[in-house]
Design an enzyme around this catalytic site. Sequence first.
Site, PDB file in Angstrom:
ATOM      1  N   GLU A   1      -4.511  31.037  87.431  1.00 35.39           N
ATOM      2  CA  GLU A   1      -4.024  29.651  87.449  1.00 35.39           C
ATOM      3  C   GLU A   1      -2.548  29.646  87.063  1.00 35.39           C
ATOM      4  O   GLU A   1      -2.184  30.065  85.955  1.00 35.39           O
ATOM      5  CB  GLU A   1      -4.819  28.756  86.487  1.00 35.39           C
ATOM      6  CG  GLU A   1      -4.286  27.319  86.549  1.00 35.39           C
ATOM      7  CD  GLU A   1      -5.056  26.318  85.707  1.00 35.39           C
ATOM      8  OE1 GLU A   1      -6.091  26.693  85.128  1.00 35.39           O
ATOM      9  OE2 GLU A   1      -4.598  25.163  85.634  1.00 35.39           O
TER      10      GLU A   1
ATOM     11  N   ASP B   1       1.747  30.233  82.210  1.00 32.22           N
ATOM     12  CA  ASP B   1       2.703  29.123  82.131  1.00 32.22           C
ATOM     13  C   ASP B   1       3.870  29.565  81.269  1.00 32.22           C
ATOM     14  O   ASP B   1       3.703  30.400  80.376  1.00 32.22           O
ATOM     15  CB  ASP B   1       2.053  27.847  81.552  1.00 32.22           C
ATOM     16  CG  ASP B   1       2.779  26.580  81.997  1.00 32.22           C
ATOM     17  OD1 ASP B   1       3.985  26.435  81.681  1.00 32.22           O
ATOM     18  OD2 ASP B   1       2.164  25.749  82.670  1.00 32.22           O
TER      19      ASP B   1
ATOM     20  N   ASP C   1       6.550  33.672  83.988  1.00 29.25           N
ATOM     21  CA  ASP C   1       6.660  33.149  85.341  1.00 29.25           C
ATOM     22  C   ASP C   1       5.521  33.719  86.193  1.00 29.25           C
ATOM     23  O   ASP C   1       5.440  34.933  86.413  1.00 29.25           O
ATOM     24  CB  ASP C   1       8.026  33.562  85.914  1.00 29.25           C
ATOM     25  CG  ASP C   1       8.309  32.928  87.268  1.00 29.25           C
ATOM     26  OD1 ASP C   1       7.351  32.615  87.999  1.00 29.25           O
ATOM     27  OD2 ASP C   1       9.488  32.762  87.599  1.00 29.25           O
TER      28      ASP C   1
ATOM     29  N   ASP D   1       5.341  21.510  89.545  1.00 28.83           N
ATOM     30  CA  ASP D   1       6.462  20.575  89.364  1.00 28.83           C
ATOM     31  C   ASP D   1       6.925  20.041  90.724  1.00 28.83           C
ATOM     32  O   ASP D   1       7.189  20.816  91.638  1.00 28.83           O
ATOM     33  CB  ASP D   1       7.614  21.287  88.661  1.00 28.83           C
ATOM     34  CG  ASP D   1       7.254  21.646  87.225  1.00 28.83           C
ATOM     35  OD1 ASP D   1       7.126  20.730  86.400  1.00 28.83           O
ATOM     36  OD2 ASP D   1       7.065  22.842  86.945  1.00 28.83           O
TER      37      ASP D   1
ATOM     38  N   LYS E   1      14.010  15.570  94.022  1.00 27.72           N
ATOM     39  CA  LYS E   1      15.311  15.461  94.701  1.00 27.72           C
ATOM     40  C   LYS E   1      15.403  16.506  95.819  1.00 27.72           C
ATOM     41  O   LYS E   1      15.039  17.666  95.604  1.00 27.72           O
ATOM     42  CB  LYS E   1      16.450  15.698  93.711  1.00 27.72           C
ATOM     43  CG  LYS E   1      16.583  14.576  92.708  1.00 27.72           C
ATOM     44  CD  LYS E   1      17.749  14.811  91.771  1.00 27.72           C
ATOM     45  CE  LYS E   1      17.775  13.689  90.740  1.00 27.72           C
ATOM     46  NZ  LYS E   1      18.444  14.056  89.514  1.00 27.72           N
TER      47      LYS E   1
ATOM     48  N   THR F   1      -6.570  16.527  85.671  1.00 28.25           N
ATOM     49  CA  THR F   1      -5.670  17.253  84.766  1.00 28.25           C
ATOM     50  C   THR F   1      -4.841  16.267  83.934  1.00 28.25           C
ATOM     51  O   THR F   1      -4.756  15.077  84.254  1.00 28.25           O
ATOM     52  CB  THR F   1      -4.711  18.185  85.546  1.00 28.25           C
ATOM     53  OG1 THR F   1      -3.652  17.404  86.096  1.00 28.25           O
ATOM     54  CG2 THR F   1      -5.423  18.970  86.635  1.00 28.25           C
TER      55      THR F   1
ATOM     56  N   GLU G   1      -2.127  14.816  86.067  1.00 28.32           N
ATOM     57  CA  GLU G   1      -2.713  13.911  87.072  1.00 28.32           C
ATOM     58  C   GLU G   1      -3.071  12.564  86.450  1.00 28.32           C
ATOM     59  O   GLU G   1      -2.882  11.515  87.063  1.00 28.32           O
ATOM     60  CB  GLU G   1      -3.973  14.586  87.633  1.00 28.32           C
ATOM     61  CG  GLU G   1      -4.698  13.796  88.700  1.00 28.32           C
ATOM     62  CD  GLU G   1      -5.922  14.567  89.228  1.00 28.32           C
ATOM     63  OE1 GLU G   1      -6.449  15.428  88.492  1.00 28.32           O
ATOM     64  OE2 GLU G   1      -6.328  14.306  90.360  1.00 28.32           O
TER      65      GLU G   1
HETATM   66  C1  LIG Z   1       3.723  19.302  86.246  1.00 34.84           C
HETATM   67  S1  LIG Z   1       3.064  20.479  85.170  1.00 34.84           S
HETATM   68  C2  LIG Z   1       1.299  20.443  85.538  1.00 34.84           C
HETATM   69  C3  LIG Z   1       0.493  21.109  84.468  1.00 34.84           C
HETATM   70  C4  LIG Z   1      -1.028  21.127  84.694  1.00 34.84           C
HETATM   71  N1  LIG Z   1      -1.387  21.949  85.830  1.00 34.84           N
HETATM   72  C5  LIG Z   1      -1.557  19.738  84.860  1.00 34.84           C
HETATM   73  O1  LIG Z   1      -1.874  19.367  86.008  1.00 34.84           O
HETATM   74  O2  LIG Z   1      -1.643  19.001  83.855  1.00 34.84           O
HETATM   75  C6  LIG Z   1       3.565  21.995  85.938  1.00 34.84           C
HETATM   76  C7  LIG Z   1       3.417  23.185  85.034  1.00 34.84           C
HETATM   77  O3  LIG Z   1       3.727  24.353  85.778  1.00 34.84           O
HETATM   78  C8  LIG Z   1       4.499  25.220  84.963  1.00 34.84           C
HETATM   79  N2  LIG Z   1       5.206  26.123  85.875  1.00 34.84           N
HETATM   80  C9  LIG Z   1       6.069  25.792  86.844  1.00 34.84           C
HETATM   81  N3  LIG Z   1       6.476  26.879  87.517  1.00 34.84           N
HETATM   82  C10 LIG Z   1       5.837  27.929  86.933  1.00 34.84           C
HETATM   83  C11 LIG Z   1       5.859  29.315  87.163  1.00 34.84           C
HETATM   84  N4  LIG Z   1       6.614  29.861  88.130  1.00 34.84           N
HETATM   85  N5  LIG Z   1       5.099  30.111  86.387  1.00 34.84           N
HETATM   86  C12 LIG Z   1       4.338  29.575  85.398  1.00 34.84           C
HETATM   87  N6  LIG Z   1       4.279  28.256  85.135  1.00 34.84           N
HETATM   88  C13 LIG Z   1       5.035  27.451  85.890  1.00 34.84           C
HETATM   89  C14 LIG Z   1       5.352  24.298  84.131  1.00 34.84           C
HETATM   90  O4  LIG Z   1       5.816  24.916  82.955  1.00 34.84           O
HETATM   91  C15 LIG Z   1       4.368  23.175  83.834  1.00 34.84           C
HETATM   92  O5  LIG Z   1       3.619  23.421  82.659  1.00 34.84           O
END
Ligand SMILES: C[S@@+](CC[C@H](N)C(=O)[O-])C[C@H]1O[C@@H](n2cnc3c(N)ncnc32)[C@H](O)[C@@H]1O
Length: 224
Positions: free
Chosen positions: A59, A84, A111, A133, A137, A203, A206
């Site tokens: 995940e 994450d 990452d 994310d 933009k 989530t 969400e």
């Molecule tokens: C908008 S949040 C959504 C979190 C969760 N999945 C939810 O729906 O509540 C996006 C998450 O993805 C993580 N994230 C973004 N790019 C990532 C990457 N390349 N590797 C690990 N985590 C990443 C961010 O740190 C953030 O916690």
Amino acid sequence: MSEGRPAHRIRTFHPRRSRTTPSAASALIRLLPGWGIDVDTAPPHLRDTFTPPRPVVLEIGSGMGETTLSMAMAAPDTGIVAVDVHTPGIGALLAGAERESLGNIRVCVGDGVELMDRLAPGSLAGIRAFFPDPWPKVRHHKRRLVQPAFVHRAAVLLAPGGTLHLATDIAAYADQMLEVCSDEPLLDVGHGLIGRPPWRPVTGYERRGMAAGRDSADLIATRR
Ligand SMILES: C[S@@+](CC[C@H](N)C(=O)[O-])C[C@H]1O[C@@H](n2cnc3c(N)ncnc32)[C@H](O)[C@@H]1O
């Protein structure tokens, strides 16, 4: 930077600061050494990080980890590796896994795209990215996680029949997910964009979108 790590990879995440609760901080200190996977030293077969070894779902972007926890509880014979960059969220997930006595969760602070580089083809039963994310933009669209190279790498890592499960509440990003996955010859997009399947918990991210009136879309693509 480790040897072999691409120097110019575009980051898909926002730097963000948020508070680590005392229970999450304690869980990070106590549990990360045993349950953590380092991006730079991750084994190519993540199943080997579980005892006994088991099929693994990766995940990416587990956020605060509530959904990760529920899905891990519902599938104890599946190993869940949550990655994450957001350390407080990983700490909260570890605290929850300990509270629920779960043995099928491993975490990686880093990452997820870099972690994927280390993994063996065909070694994953599933890959999830829920509400990556949105980068609304136009000049930031290149930062979106779901791009052709990511989807191709995900498809290569999946075992035949394994699934790439994506979700978003940004309509244009959902269309991008469908287009990119449909263009990947190793994947079958099945029913295309669908509503949230009942077995996927809502989530944290969400829930905030729903409160603001946004609808979610899921896409479950299967490795041919
Ligand atoms: C908008 S949040 C959504 C979190 C969760 N999945 C939810 O729906 O509540 C996006 C998450 O993805 C993580 N994230 C973004 N790019 C990532 C990457 N390349 N590797 C690990 N985590 C990443 C961010 O740190 C953030 O916690």
